[in-house]
Design a protein around this motif. Sequence first.
Motif, PDB file in Angstrom:
ATOM      1  N   ILE A 140      60.761 -52.449 -74.594  1.00 31.12           N
ATOM      2  CA  ILE A 140      62.022 -51.807 -74.223  1.00 31.12           C
ATOM      3  C   ILE A 140      62.720 -52.646 -73.161  1.00 31.12           C
ATOM      4  O   ILE A 140      62.130 -52.995 -72.140  1.00 31.12           O
ATOM      5  CB  ILE A 140      61.774 -50.376 -73.715  1.00 31.12           C
ATOM      6  CG1 ILE A 140      61.196 -49.521 -74.844  1.00 31.12           C
ATOM      7  CG2 ILE A 140      63.060 -49.754 -73.186  1.00 31.12           C
ATOM      8  CD1 ILE A 140      60.792 -48.130 -74.417  1.00 31.12           C
ATOM      9  N   GLY A 141      63.986 -52.974 -73.401  1.00 27.60           N
ATOM     10  CA  GLY A 141      64.731 -53.908 -72.562  1.00 27.60           C
ATOM     11  C   GLY A 141      65.129 -53.356 -71.209  1.00 27.60           C
ATOM     12  O   GLY A 141      65.018 -52.155 -70.934  1.00 27.60           O
ATOM     13  N   PRO A 142      65.659 -54.225 -70.350  1.00 23.72           N
ATOM     14  CA  PRO A 142      66.016 -53.838 -68.979  1.00 23.72           C
ATOM     15  C   PRO A 142      67.258 -52.951 -68.891  1.00 23.72           C
ATOM     16  O   PRO A 142      67.545 -52.427 -67.811  1.00 23.72           O
ATOM     17  CB  PRO A 142      66.263 -55.189 -68.293  1.00 23.72           C
ATOM     18  CG  PRO A 142      66.664 -56.111 -69.408  1.00 23.72           C
ATOM     19  CD  PRO A 142      65.866 -55.669 -70.594  1.00 23.72           C
ATOM     20  N   GLU A 143      67.990 -52.808 -69.993  1.00 27.02           N
ATOM     21  CA  GLU A 143      69.171 -51.938 -69.968  1.00 27.02           C
ATOM     22  C   GLU A 143      68.802 -50.461 -69.853  1.00 27.02           C
ATOM     23  O   GLU A 143      69.658 -49.617 -69.566  1.00 27.02           O
ATOM     24  CB  GLU A 143      70.022 -52.151 -71.226  1.00 27.02           C
ATOM     25  CG  GLU A 143      69.385 -51.704 -72.529  1.00 27.02           C
ATOM     26  CD  GLU A 143      68.501 -52.757 -73.171  1.00 27.02           C
ATOM     27  OE1 GLU A 143      68.052 -52.538 -74.308  1.00 27.02           O
ATOM     28  OE2 GLU A 143      68.268 -53.806 -72.527  1.00 27.02           O
ATOM     29  N   VAL A 144      67.529 -50.137 -70.059  1.00 20.74           N
ATOM     30  CA  VAL A 144      67.050 -48.752 -70.002  1.00 20.74           C
ATOM     31  C   VAL A 144      66.657 -48.402 -68.573  1.00 20.74           C
ATOM     32  O   VAL A 144      65.912 -49.144 -67.917  1.00 20.74           O
ATOM     33  CB  VAL A 144      65.865 -48.541 -70.965  1.00 20.74           C
ATOM     34  CG1 VAL A 144      65.253 -47.158 -70.779  1.00 20.74           C
ATOM     35  CG2 VAL A 144      66.317 -48.751 -72.398  1.00 20.74           C
ATOM     36  N   HIS A 145      67.130 -47.257 -68.117  1.00 19.81           N
ATOM     37  CA  HIS A 145      66.866 -46.821 -66.743  1.00 19.81           C
ATOM     38  C   HIS A 145      65.544 -46.067 -66.614  1.00 19.81           C
ATOM     39  O   HIS A 145      64.780 -46.280 -65.673  1.00 19.81           O
ATOM     40  CB  HIS A 145      68.020 -45.931 -66.270  1.00 19.81           C
ATOM     41  CG  HIS A 145      67.897 -45.471 -64.846  1.00 19.81           C
ATOM     42  ND1 HIS A 145      67.145 -44.364 -64.472  1.00 19.81           N
ATOM     43  CD2 HIS A 145      68.421 -45.974 -63.700  1.00 19.81           C
ATOM     44  CE1 HIS A 145      67.226 -44.206 -63.167  1.00 19.81           C
ATOM     45  NE2 HIS A 145      67.995 -45.158 -62.664  1.00 19.81           N
ATOM     46  N   THR A 146      65.267 -45.163 -67.570  1.00 27.19           N
ATOM     47  CA  THR A 146      64.073 -44.315 -67.506  1.00 27.19           C
ATOM     48  C   THR A 146      63.448 -44.206 -68.889  1.00 27.19           C
ATOM     49  O   THR A 146      64.153 -44.144 -69.900  1.00 27.19           O
ATOM     50  CB  THR A 146      64.427 -42.904 -66.989  1.00 27.19           C
ATOM     51  OG1 THR A 146      65.056 -43.022 -65.714  1.00 27.19           O
ATOM     52  CG2 THR A 146      63.187 -42.037 -66.865  1.00 27.19           C
ATOM     53  N   ILE A 147      62.125 -44.173 -68.923  1.00 23.53           N
ATOM     54  CA  ILE A 147      61.381 -43.990 -70.175  1.00 23.53           C
ATOM     55  C   ILE A 147      60.543 -42.728 -70.046  1.00 23.53           C
ATOM     56  O   ILE A 147      59.682 -42.634 -69.165  1.00 23.53           O
ATOM     57  CB  ILE A 147      60.468 -45.199 -70.469  1.00 23.53           C
ATOM     58  CG1 ILE A 147      61.300 -46.486 -70.564  1.00 23.53           C
ATOM     59  CG2 ILE A 147      59.683 -44.979 -71.763  1.00 23.53           C
ATOM     60  CD1 ILE A 147      60.461 -47.748 -70.659  1.00 23.53           C
ATOM     61  N   TYR A 148      60.803 -41.753 -70.910  1.00 28.00           N
ATOM     62  CA  TYR A 148      60.027 -40.506 -70.931  1.00 28.00           C
ATOM     63  C   TYR A 148      58.973 -40.599 -72.025  1.00 28.00           C
ATOM     64  O   TYR A 148      59.301 -40.726 -73.211  1.00 28.00           O
ATOM     65  CB  TYR A 148      60.935 -39.309 -71.191  1.00 28.00           C
ATOM     66  CG  TYR A 148      62.000 -39.085 -70.148  1.00 28.00           C
ATOM     67  CD1 TYR A 148      61.690 -38.534 -68.903  1.00 28.00           C
ATOM     68  CD2 TYR A 148      63.320 -39.420 -70.397  1.00 28.00           C
ATOM     69  CE1 TYR A 148      62.669 -38.333 -67.942  1.00 28.00           C
ATOM     70  CE2 TYR A 148      64.312 -39.215 -69.460  1.00 28.00           C
ATOM     71  CZ  TYR A 148      63.979 -38.675 -68.225  1.00 28.00           C
ATOM     72  OH  TYR A 148      64.955 -38.475 -67.285  1.00 28.00           O
ATOM     73  N   ALA A 149      57.710 -40.552 -71.634  1.00 27.02           N
ATOM     74  CA  ALA A 149      56.605 -40.490 -72.589  1.00 27.02           C
ATOM     75  C   ALA A 149      56.084 -39.055 -72.593  1.00 27.02           C
ATOM     76  O   ALA A 149      55.596 -38.572 -71.570  1.00 27.02           O
ATOM     77  CB  ALA A 149      55.501 -41.461 -72.197  1.00 27.02           C
ATOM     78  N   ILE A 150      56.221 -38.381 -73.742  1.00 26.92           N
ATOM     79  CA  ILE A 150      55.892 -36.960 -73.810  1.00 26.92           C
ATOM     80  C   ILE A 150      54.553 -36.784 -74.513  1.00 26.92           C
ATOM     81  O   ILE A 150      54.437 -37.010 -75.722  1.00 26.92           O
ATOM     82  CB  ILE A 150      56.981 -36.166 -74.555  1.00 26.92           C
ATOM     83  CG1 ILE A 150      58.364 -36.490 -73.998  1.00 26.92           C
ATOM     84  CG2 ILE A 150      56.707 -34.675 -74.457  1.00 26.92           C
ATOM     85  CD1 ILE A 150      59.097 -37.580 -74.762  1.00 26.92           C
ATOM     86  N   ASP A 151      53.536 -36.393 -73.754  1.00 25.82           N
ATOM     87  CA  ASP A 151      52.229 -36.088 -74.319  1.00 25.82           C
ATOM     88  C   ASP A 151      52.299 -34.686 -74.923  1.00 25.82           C
ATOM     89  O   ASP A 151      52.302 -33.686 -74.211  1.00 25.82           O
ATOM     90  CB  ASP A 151      51.160 -36.156 -73.228  1.00 25.82           C
ATOM     91  CG  ASP A 151      49.746 -35.964 -73.776  1.00 25.82           C
ATOM     92  OD1 ASP A 151      49.580 -35.168 -74.726  1.00 25.82           O
ATOM     93  OD2 ASP A 151      48.817 -36.604 -73.256  1.00 25.82           O
TER      94      ASP A 151
END
Length: 325
Positions: free
Chosen positions: A23-34
């Motif tokens: 995932i590139g640097p243009e993304v601010h936040t990554i939500y990983a949902i368990d």
Amino acid sequence: MRIAVAIPCYKVTQHVLGVIAAIGPEVHTIYAIDDACPEGSGRFIGAHNQDSRVKVLFNPENRGVGGAIVTAYKAAIADGMDIVVKIDGDGQMNPTLLPQFVRPLLRGEADYTKGNRFFRPESVQGMPPVRLFGNAVLSFMTKLSCGYWNIMDPTNGYTAARTCVLAELPLERLEKRYFFETDMLFRLNTLRAVVKDIPMDSVYADEESNLQIGIVLPEFLRKHAARLWRRYVYNYLVRDFNVGSLYSLFGTLLVLSGSVFGSVHWLSSTNSNHPATSGTVMLAALPIMIGIQCLIAFLHYDVSNIPTEPLSRSISNHLPMSPEV
């Protein structure tokens, strides 16, 4: 514009770290949902992930892909994100395509984008024939029930959405499992949101799908029929009454009256052994033919009634003039 990525995590420990890394640097936040993963995907990510953008969210019970994405949508809205991109954690969705999904949203051309594996002939060469046929059937059913006649591949889960539009949706009422993508399109249509397809290639590994056609097909047919009826009542009787409403009402009335009239006289002539006159036949056939023409005109009107003005323009106070992505 703050961009977030939502990754539903259920039995994806072998691939999810690679997805996050791509995932590139243009993304601010990554939500990983368990999503109550039996492999402990959330704990695994927390222990091995080195990306500071990742926030692990936990569902107390398995809610399906729809329930996992709704959890991420709510978090993104609460955190002030502008766009949420949904990418699966199994490695079958290329994160480098993210700018293509986000660009129409940044430019104010659409409210929601989704992948389309049918856009190029080369894209479907590796798709199993059963999946190809099934997706074609589901696409047509979705066009009828959701009203987006310009889209294909409705079950494609690679999507991007403006959070200002998501905030207008009843997120808790969205379908939680296999019907989630279709129900999302239905809800967006009730808002008159603009949806755009993004071409992408299909990627299939050796995994077996958990979708059992014999079990879900009756459920899908029932849910599509229910949403078709609800969309018709809302768009053509409640929210608006237009020429399409007249076409549909008169067409249905004429077909039914002609069918009933013809059936009654056919039974009468059969019992009396006297054939019906040509005038009687015409009185039965003519309303049916005119009614069918009216229903075709209604279908044509419905096809041309696709939303074209992005909803985000009216509910968002700013749009970038020259997006970087």
